[in-house]
Scaffold this active site. Structure first.
Site, PDB file in Angstrom:
ATOM      1  N   ASP A 232       0.766  -0.823  -0.146  1.00 42.30           N
ATOM      2  CA  ASP A 232      -0.123   0.235  -0.302  1.00 42.30           C
ATOM      3  C   ASP A 232       0.623   1.279  -0.355  1.00 42.30           C
ATOM      4  OD1 ASP A 232       1.199  -0.486   2.073  1.00 42.30           O
ATOM      5  OD2 ASP A 232      -1.024   0.490   3.388  1.00 42.30           O
TER       6      ASP A 232
ATOM      7  N   LYS B 223      12.991  -7.051   6.061  1.00 43.35           N
ATOM      8  CA  LYS B 223      11.438  -7.041   5.704  1.00 43.35           C
ATOM      9  C   LYS B 223      11.020  -8.727   5.328  1.00 43.35           C
ATOM     10  CE  LYS B 223       9.825  -3.177   4.248  1.00 43.35           C
ATOM     11  NZ  LYS B 223       8.899  -2.386   5.479  1.00 43.35           N
TER      12      LYS B 223
ATOM     13  N   TYR C 155       7.749 -10.261  11.561  1.00 43.69           N
ATOM     14  CA  TYR C 155       6.907  -9.049  11.485  1.00 43.69           C
ATOM     15  C   TYR C 155       5.433  -8.827  11.774  1.00 43.69           C
ATOM     16  CZ  TYR C 155       6.972  -4.995   7.943  1.00 43.69           C
ATOM     17  OH  TYR C 155       7.497  -4.305   7.042  1.00 43.69           O
TER      18      TYR C 155
END
Length: 380
Positions: free
Chosen positions: A104, A219, A228
């Protein structure tokens, strides 16, 4: 006598300013190739589409501000002049330049005084709903950080809003200047935080592209290893980015493959709860009570793995960490350290590091939670 001064990019001098060896560059090439195979990089067409979406959203924001100003009785020429300063700023993975194709866009709408938050959520929502590109719009104006979530031309958008104490907002505005936090509401301060942290982070890392490549790897590793998640007591995107940025400061000339190895080496042995910081904490000021300070704020003393945001007012980005999740992350850092040593010696390859955790084989018992709602809108 001659002295070699070590460059200082953060709160301490660099550990090593050594550049990459030939072996490091070979390892780095194989790492980057693997990251591309994981589809972590957006292609040119995807990047252009996102830029077009942001341009359209900027146009809608300008229209929103103009409409509100006219409704409040301002002359058309003044309404047009005021609306010119309305703009968008991005943060999160897109703002840092590390977004994968399906990510996003965290977007902040900067609007001038005279346009209230309620005006924004009413007028901007109407304008968005009138566009055929908009779907699945959900507005949460009463949230701790008010937000509109939507898809615009199939790009997922989180839309925040900050009302500045300025009638005319200049194009060259630097949101890191503390004066912009004066005379604005708490919701605007919280909404500005994401952009301010991202901007400050990019200013204090020595080599932005090396930081980005290393962060993509971190990540992906954190996601595959199940660590995460801020809500679940692990770390979110901001905290992982801050930890990565600190390693870049400590090894300013290292290749991303070496930075990734040092990432595990440093944090596996870090003396928690000593805080990880990218720059000295600014204390005092109008927001001094919000600044992370365990000497004054008793709640801050209970933080187990403090990772401090670099923009005023500095806060801890890891307050959800508990003893059990802390130990899980330390174990994963140790695993990462051991595997990167083996990778550097040619015993295993990078894909072993990113091997997904087999979560449902780790424990004997599991708790399943089902969430039901009367309709789709309530569920969202």
């Amino acid at each position: 006598w001659s002295f070699v001064m070590s460059t200082q990019y953060g709160v301490t001098a660099a550990i090593s300013e050594k550049g990459p060896s030939k072996e490091d560059l070979v390892l780095n090439e194989s790492l980057v190739k693997l990251l591309h195979s994981y589809n972590l990089y957006e292609d040119a067409a995807g990047a252009q589409k996102r830029e077009e979406v942001l341009i359209k959203l900027t146009g809608l924001l300008v229209e929103c501000v103009t409409q509100v100003c006219l409704k409040k009785g301002l002359p058309e020429n003044l309404a047009t002049e005021i609306s010119k300063g309305a703009c968008l700023r991005t943060f999160g993975s897109y703002g840092l330049g590390v977004n994968p194709p399906d990510a996003d866009i965290d977007t902040l709408c900067i609007i001038p005084m005279g346009v209230d938050r309620s005006d924004f959520f009413e007028s901007m929502k109407e304008l968005l709903l009138a566009r055929p590109e908009t779907r699945d719009l959900t507005a949460v104006p009463d949230a701790y950080v008010p937000v509109m979530k939507l898809y615009f031309d199939d790009v997922q958008i989180d839309l925040l809003c900050a009302v500045l104490a300025m009638r005319i907002i200049p194009d060259s505005i630097d949101l890191l200047e503390v004066e912009h936090l004066k005379n604005i509401d708490p919701e605007s301060i919280r909404s500005l935080n994401g952009v301010r942290v991202a901007d400050q982070m990019l200013r204090v890392v020595p080599h932005i592209e090396n930081f980005r490549t290393t962060l993509r790897a971190v990540k992906k590793w954190a996601t595959n290893r199940g660590v995460y998640s801020n809500p679940l007591g692990f770390l979110g995107g901001v905290a992982w980015a801050l930890l990565t940025a600190r390693i870049c400061q400590l090894y300013p000339n290292a290749a991303p493959s070496s930075l990734l190895a040092r990432f595990f080496y440093i944090y596996e042995q870090w003396k928690w709860p000593a805080p990880v910081m990218l720059r000295k904490i600014e204390e005092g000021g109008e927001l001094g009570k919000q600044v992370w300070n365990p000497r004054v704020n008793y709640r801050d003393r209970n933080h187990l793995m403090p990772v401090i945001t670099p923009a005023y007012p500095s806060m801890n980005s890891t307050h959800n960490v508990c003893n059990s999740t802390k130990q899980v992350m330390i174990n994963e850092w140790k695993r990462g350290k051991d595997l990167t040593v083996q990778i550097e010696h040619g015993i295993v390859t990078w894909d072993k590091l990113f091997e997904p955790i087999k979560f449902f084989s780790l424990y004997k018992y599991y708790l399943q939670i089902e969430i039901l709602a009367e309709d789709e809108e309530s569920y969202r």
